[in-house]
Design a protein around this motif. Structure first.
Motif, PDB file in Angstrom:
ATOM      1  N   ARG A   1     -50.052  50.738 -42.272  1.00  0.00           N
ATOM      2  CA  ARG A   1     -49.100  49.616 -42.439  1.00  0.00           C
ATOM      3  C   ARG A   1     -49.178  49.044 -43.857  1.00  0.00           C
ATOM      4  O   ARG A   1     -48.151  48.743 -44.468  1.00  0.00           O
ATOM      5  CB  ARG A   1     -49.403  48.536 -41.405  1.00  0.00           C
ATOM      6  CG  ARG A   1     -48.517  47.305 -41.503  1.00  0.00           C
ATOM      7  CD  ARG A   1     -48.742  46.394 -40.321  1.00  0.00           C
ATOM      8  NE  ARG A   1     -50.136  45.940 -40.250  1.00  0.00           N
ATOM      9  CZ  ARG A   1     -50.667  45.355 -39.183  1.00  0.00           C
ATOM     10  NH1 ARG A   1     -49.937  45.160 -38.093  1.00  0.00           N
ATOM     11  NH2 ARG A   1     -51.926  44.959 -39.188  1.00  0.00           N
TER      12      ARG A   1
ATOM     13  N   LEU B   1     -42.985  56.355 -43.128  1.00  0.00           N
ATOM     14  CA  LEU B   1     -43.992  56.055 -42.121  1.00  0.00           C
ATOM     15  C   LEU B   1     -44.941  57.225 -41.931  1.00  0.00           C
ATOM     16  O   LEU B   1     -46.169  57.045 -41.853  1.00  0.00           O
ATOM     17  CB  LEU B   1     -43.322  55.696 -40.789  1.00  0.00           C
ATOM     18  CG  LEU B   1     -42.313  54.541 -40.788  1.00  0.00           C
ATOM     19  CD1 LEU B   1     -41.873  54.235 -39.365  1.00  0.00           C
ATOM     20  CD2 LEU B   1     -42.891  53.300 -41.444  1.00  0.00           C
TER      21      LEU B   1
ATOM     22  N   ASN C   1     -44.743  48.357 -35.754  1.00  0.00           N
ATOM     23  CA  ASN C   1     -45.922  47.817 -36.418  1.00  0.00           C
ATOM     24  C   ASN C   1     -45.989  48.253 -37.876  1.00  0.00           C
ATOM     25  O   ASN C   1     -46.350  47.455 -38.746  1.00  0.00           O
ATOM     26  CB  ASN C   1     -47.192  48.243 -35.676  1.00  0.00           C
ATOM     27  CG  ASN C   1     -47.583  47.279 -34.581  1.00  0.00           C
ATOM     28  OD1 ASN C   1     -48.224  46.262 -34.824  1.00  0.00           O
ATOM     29  ND2 ASN C   1     -47.155  47.577 -33.361  1.00  0.00           N
ATOM     30  N   LEU C   2     -45.646  49.492 -38.144  1.00  0.00           N
ATOM     31  CA  LEU C   2     -45.657  49.963 -39.532  1.00  0.00           C
ATOM     32  C   LEU C   2     -44.554  49.300 -40.342  1.00  0.00           C
ATOM     33  O   LEU C   2     -44.746  48.951 -41.517  1.00  0.00           O
ATOM     34  CB  LEU C   2     -45.512  51.485 -39.576  1.00  0.00           C
ATOM     35  CG  LEU C   2     -46.634  52.300 -38.917  1.00  0.00           C
ATOM     36  CD1 LEU C   2     -46.382  53.789 -39.089  1.00  0.00           C
ATOM     37  CD2 LEU C   2     -47.997  51.926 -39.486  1.00  0.00           C
ATOM     38  N   ARG C   3     -43.387  49.116 -39.719  1.00  0.00           N
ATOM     39  CA  ARG C   3     -42.276  48.479 -40.433  1.00  0.00           C
ATOM     40  C   ARG C   3     -42.459  46.971 -40.570  1.00  0.00           C
ATOM     41  O   ARG C   3     -41.633  46.303 -41.194  1.00  0.00           O
ATOM     42  CB  ARG C   3     -40.949  48.781 -39.712  1.00  0.00           C
ATOM     43  CG  ARG C   3     -40.510  50.231 -39.842  1.00  0.00           C
ATOM     44  CD  ARG C   3     -39.054  50.440 -39.440  1.00  0.00           C
ATOM     45  NE  ARG C   3     -38.641  51.802 -39.707  1.00  0.00           N
ATOM     46  CZ  ARG C   3     -38.567  52.765 -38.796  1.00  0.00           C
ATOM     47  NH1 ARG C   3     -38.887  52.490 -37.525  1.00  0.00           N
ATOM     48  NH2 ARG C   3     -38.191  53.979 -39.127  1.00  0.00           N
TER      49      ARG C   3
END
Length: 575
Positions: A484, A441, A428-430
């Motif tokens: 994010r 992250l 999700n962060l990437r």
């Protein structure tokens, strides 16, 4: 629309289509030749007691039958390849088109309808492409070729075909004519079922909180019953057409046997010829039945093609510039000049004459009562909507002239309702930056005050996230969405009421970390809580879509009544 759609998407696979035509042609010729061989075996072999002739012609029948089977298998395989490829291409194009829609177009069609169009409607067109490829040559060849071969066998019995074939065609046409409005109604009701189901699944917590299960069950029952009624009517027509075809076919065969028997008894024809004629009648009527089946599929596929065409023909209101600007002279600068926005069909504008500027590194807050247009305002910045009048400049360029990819790459947006995708925390962060290292992250998580609860999970960054982030709390979901946006390393961060689920302590720590760690990033903050924005460089007060004040917290307290009322109401609540 159906013909245009099929022509456009089938043309890319002409080598496979050519193979289908060639092998279907070979299969049809073999099928037409078999009754003639059978007739010669009966009349010249069995009747004369010529065993070598029977064996020789029987061997040829086996060869021809194997050739027919092989040709049919190859043709069907190629047709399946073409149909599946067409379905894939249609789904890709619809998805690509919808991905470029603004919220206006998505709302116009409805999410449930768009899903139906990209699944069920594509499946109907795909199925027609499959059946067309396999029956397009076979049906006319079997019908026309069968008539020619039957007349060659016995002209005297051909009058039976002259009666049965028109009767069969008229019966099929009458049934098919009733199917078109039913298919259109069926697809609309399928949209309704998907819409109700999607709402209930998305709002299951609200449904349970207000004890609305029985009401929602009734809503779904009504939508489900509606589609059942139309489906039953369609099914009744399908149930009617096949017995009707079989009745006509069997009556025709009985007529051939009856009148053919008289001809054989009179010595005008041979038994083998009569058997061959009967087989050709079966092939002719089988070809007509295939054509009828195709004709029954066409109305539903035509309705689906029309619905698909509506999506593909729709133009997004976010029109890309003819010569997009790729050089951004002032990264981080955001400026609105007399910007206004009106929703289509609305009587009054949501925003009117909004003007302000945020310089790189500044924090500009936007506050106002519910429904004052704050979310619409910040949606103009990343060009999720286009202002109906006025100008929106980001990074020193009018957003209507900027290359959209470059514009969006420089903006990190945290929406009012943060959405997480099924996967892991890391994935999700990437989503913001595919090649982000773990260190990046963790830094984003530290700034967003999310590192502690991520470390507390056994799998850390690889902890599973359910679709929509339903397995984390609202505050955790907001902090992950903020992290994010930070991972993206944008020049502008837009927070649309993104701190609402955080307690005051976490809110304060997060803001301090943002100002400390990202001093050069421009921050646009929409907030309901005054405590979130008191230290902003400038606060924009919006009321009924208009800007009624701008300044620091202290300045607005003494000059803007609306702002003072908001502050006093929140102080009274806190007290």
């Amino acid at each position: 629309m159906l013909l245009r759609l099929l022509t456009t998407y089938l043309s890319k696979y002409w080598p496979l289509l050519a193979a289908v035509l060639i092998f279907q042609f070979g299969s049809a010729l073999a099928a037409l030749f078999l009754p003639t061989l059978n007739a010669s075996i009966i009349d010249q072999g069995v009747a004369a007691g010529d065993v070598p002739f029977i064996l020789r012609m029987g061997g040829w029948m086996i060869v021809v039958a194997l050739g027919q089977i092989l040709s049919a298998v190859i043709a069907t395989y190629c047709a399946a390849r073409v149909a599946m490829s067409v379905g894939r291409d249609l789904r890709n194009d619809i998805f690509g088109k919808v991905s470029g829609f603004s919220e206006r177009e998505v709302s116009s069609f409805g999410a449930g309808s768009l899903i139906t169009r990209n699944t069920n409607d594509v499946q109907q067109v795909q199925m027609l492409a499959m059946m067309s490829a396999t029956m397009l040559v076979m049906a006319p060849l079997m019908s026309i070729g069968g008539i020619v071969m039957a007349v060659r066998q016995d002209v005297g019995l051909s009058w039976i075909l002259a009666i049965s074939i028109p009767v069969l065609l008229v019966a099929a046409a009458l049934v098919i004519s009733r199917m078109v409005p039913l298919f259109r109604s069926y697809q609309s009701r399928l949209d309704a079922v998907n819409r109700v189901l999607r709402e209930q699944l998305s709002g299951v917590r609200v449904v349970r909180a207000f004890v609305r299960e029985s009401i929602e069950e009734q809503r779904f029952r009504v939508a489900n019953t509606d589609i059942m009624v139309v489906g039953r009517q369609v099914g009744s027509l399908f149930v009617l057409v096949f017995p009707l075809v079989l009745l006509i076919m069997n009556v025709t065969i009985v007529g051939v046997v009856w009148f053919g028997g008289i001809e054989v008894d009179a010595g005008n024809t041979q038994v083998g010829t009569l058997f061959a004629f009967m087989q050709y009648v079966g092939q002719i009527l089988g070809g007509v039945m295939m054509a009828s089946f195709m004709a029954m599929m066409i109305p539903r596929a035509a309705v689906s093609a029309e619905r698909i065409g509506e999506v593909l023909a729709s133009e997004t209101t976010l029109i890309p510039p003819a010569r997009p600007v790729t050089t951004l002279p002032r990264p981080g600068q955001v400026e609105l000049i007399d910007a206004s926005f009106t929703y289509p069909g609305a009587d009054q504008p949501v925003l009117s004459g909004i003007s302000f500027r945020a310089e790189p590194g500044e924090t500009v807050a936007i506050i106002g009562s519910t429904g004052s247009g704050k979310t619409t305002l910040v949606n103009l910045i990343p060009r999720l909507f286009d202002a109906t009048s006025g100008t929106v400049r980001v990074h020193g360029v009018d957003v209507k002239d900027a290359d959209l990819d470059i514009l969006w790459r420089g903006i990190g947006l945290v929406p009012q309702r943060p959405f997480l995708f099924a996967g892991t925390i890391a994935s999700n962060l990437r989503f913001a930056k595919e090649d982000a290292a773990d260190e990046e992250l963790w830094r984003a998580l530290e700034i967003a005050q999310a590192a502690d609860f991520v470390r507390a999970r056994p799998d850390g960054l690889e902890a599973t996230i359910s679709q929509g982030g339903t397995n984390v709390s609202g505050g955790q979901r907001q902090r992950l969405a903020i992290a994010r946006a930070i991972v993206r390393e944008p020049d502008v961060l837009v927070f649309d009421d993104s701190f609402s689920a955080l307690d005051l302590t976490t809110d304060a720590r997060l803001r301090q970390a943002l100002w400390r760690e990202l001093p050069e990033v421009t921050k646009i903050v929409v907030a309901q809580r005054v405590s979130t924005i008191t230290d902003a460089d400038r606060i924009i007060v919006v009321e009924d879509g208009r800007m009624v004040g701008a300044g620091t917290h202290e300045e607005l307290l003494s000059t803007v009544v609306t702002y003072r009322e908001i502050v006093e109401s929140q102080m009274a609540v806190d007290a």
